[in-house]
Design an enzyme around this catalytic site. Structure first.
Site, short mmCIF file in Angstrom:
data_model
loop_
_atom_site.label_atom_id
_atom_site.label_comp_id
_atom_site.label_asym_id
_atom_site.label_seq_id
_atom_site.Cartn_x
_atom_site.Cartn_y
_atom_site.Cartn_z
N GLU A 1 -14.08 64.26 68.79
CA GLU A 1 -14.70 65.21 67.86
C GLU A 1 -14.21 65.03 66.43
O GLU A 1 -14.98 65.19 65.48
CB GLU A 1 -14.47 66.67 68.32
CG GLU A 1 -15.41 67.64 67.61
CD GLU A 1 -15.10 69.11 67.90
OE1 GLU A 1 -14.10 69.41 68.55
OE2 GLU A 1 -15.89 69.94 67.42
N ARG B 1 -2.38 66.61 75.95
CA ARG B 1 -2.62 67.90 76.62
C ARG B 1 -3.09 67.72 78.06
O ARG B 1 -2.90 68.62 78.89
CB ARG B 1 -3.64 68.71 75.80
CG ARG B 1 -3.00 69.32 74.57
CD ARG B 1 -4.03 69.94 73.67
NE ARG B 1 -4.55 69.03 72.68
CZ ARG B 1 -5.74 69.12 72.11
NH1 ARG B 1 -6.56 70.08 72.47
NH2 ARG B 1 -6.11 68.25 71.20
O1 LIG Z 1 -14.36 65.17 74.18
P1 LIG Z 1 -13.68 64.60 72.98
O2 LIG Z 1 -14.47 64.74 71.72
O3 LIG Z 1 -13.26 63.18 73.23
O4 LIG Z 1 -12.34 65.45 72.70
C1 LIG Z 1 -11.48 65.88 73.72
C2 LIG Z 1 -10.11 65.31 73.57
O5 LIG Z 1 -9.51 65.68 72.33
C3 LIG Z 1 -8.22 66.21 72.56
O6 LIG Z 1 -7.23 65.23 72.58
P2 LIG Z 1 -6.54 64.57 71.30
O7 LIG Z 1 -7.08 63.17 71.15
O8 LIG Z 1 -6.65 65.47 70.11
O9 LIG Z 1 -5.03 64.36 71.76
P3 LIG Z 1 -3.82 65.33 72.13
O10 LIG Z 1 -4.03 65.75 73.57
O11 LIG Z 1 -2.65 64.41 71.98
O12 LIG Z 1 -3.78 66.51 71.20
C4 LIG Z 1 -8.35 66.83 73.93
O13 LIG Z 1 -7.08 67.03 74.54
C5 LIG Z 1 -9.20 65.83 74.67
O14 LIG Z 1 -8.44 64.77 75.23
N1 LIG Z 2 -12.36 71.74 69.02
C1 LIG Z 2 -11.32 71.20 69.68
N2 LIG Z 2 -10.23 71.95 69.97
C2 LIG Z 2 -9.19 71.41 70.63
N3 LIG Z 2 -9.14 70.14 71.04
C3 LIG Z 2 -10.22 69.37 70.79
N4 LIG Z 2 -10.48 68.07 71.08
C4 LIG Z 2 -11.69 67.79 70.58
N5 LIG Z 2 -12.23 68.85 69.98
C5 LIG Z 2 -11.33 69.86 70.09
#
Ligand SMILES: O=P(O)(O)OC[C@H]1O[C@H](OP(=O)(O)OP(=O)(O)O)[C@H](O)[C@@H]1O
Ligand SMILES: Nc1ncnc2[nH]cnc12
Length: 171
Positions: free
Chosen positions: A96, A59
């Site tokens: 998370e 994302r």
């Molecule tokens: O602050 P944090 O607890 O580290 O979480 C935030 C991260 O989690 C999500 O990515 P995800 O790893 O789900 O990957 P994606 O973008 O491929 O969905 C979001 O896009 C952030 O990069």
């Molecule tokens: N609650 C949440 N929603 C979307 N992306 C996330 N990445 C980590 N926590 C998330």
């Protein structure tokens, strides 16, 4: 900002029970809202000595590449493992709802670079902290971080105290 908040959809219990997932796809689907989000996102960084914008897969690519376009700067992808074809540096971290790794090409940045890191969301800060470390391992400096969404109740900022952080929408 309410106009942008209206484009963030809550999905309870995704990808795990207890997580309220903030879904940015309605925002990405609305061109006017997406332009507005990027417009606000770049404001703190206009006229700054920034040499590159980095974004985390997946994302972070959506918003990071639009910010790079807007600032007329290079875009540096931080990718999930095994995707980069050239020499890469890797780091593992917790987020998370699990754990993950990110990689960067070793020639993506150097000691002259001042990097703006962009992602959609700040939760625990695990992803952002690891991304800063990757950038710094290449000798570059993290100038600032920008997010569309910050989950204030998780307080990911506490492990990013050394960095300048901006977020558009707070929950
Ligand atoms: O602050 P944090 O607890 O580290 O979480 C935030 C991260 O989690 C999500 O990515 P995800 O790893 O789900 O990957 P994606 O973008 O491929 O969905 C979001 O896009 C952030 O990069
Ligand atoms: N609650 C949440 N929603 C979307 N992306 C996330 N990445 C980590 N926590 C998330």
């Amino acid at each position: 900002m309410q106009r942008l908040k209206d484009k963030i959809r809550d999905i309870p219990d995704f990808p795990k029970p207890g997580i309220i997932f903030k879904d940015i796809t309605p925002l990405a689907k609305d061109p006017a809202a997406l332009r507005l989000a990027v417009h606000y996102l770049v404001q703190p960084f206009l006229g700054r000595d920034i040499t590159a914008v980095a974004g985390m897969e997946a994302r972070g690519f959506i918003f990071g590449s639009l910010v790079a376009w807007e600032l007329n700067l290079p875009f540096i992808p931080l990718r999930k493992p095994g995707k980069l074809p050239y020499d890469a540096q890797s780091i593992s971290y917790d987020l998370e709802y699990g754990s993950a790794s990110l990689e960067i090409h070793t020639d993506a940045l150097n000691a002259n670079d001042r990097v703006l890191l962009i992602d959609d969301l700040l939760a625990t800060g695990g992803t952002a902290k690891a991304s800063c470390e990757l950038i710094e391992q290449l000798g570059a400096t993290v100038e600032a971080l920008g997010f569309v969404i910050e989950l204030d109740f998780i307080n990911g900022r506490k492990q990013l105290e050394d960095y300048e952080i901006h977020a558009l929408l707070h929950y």
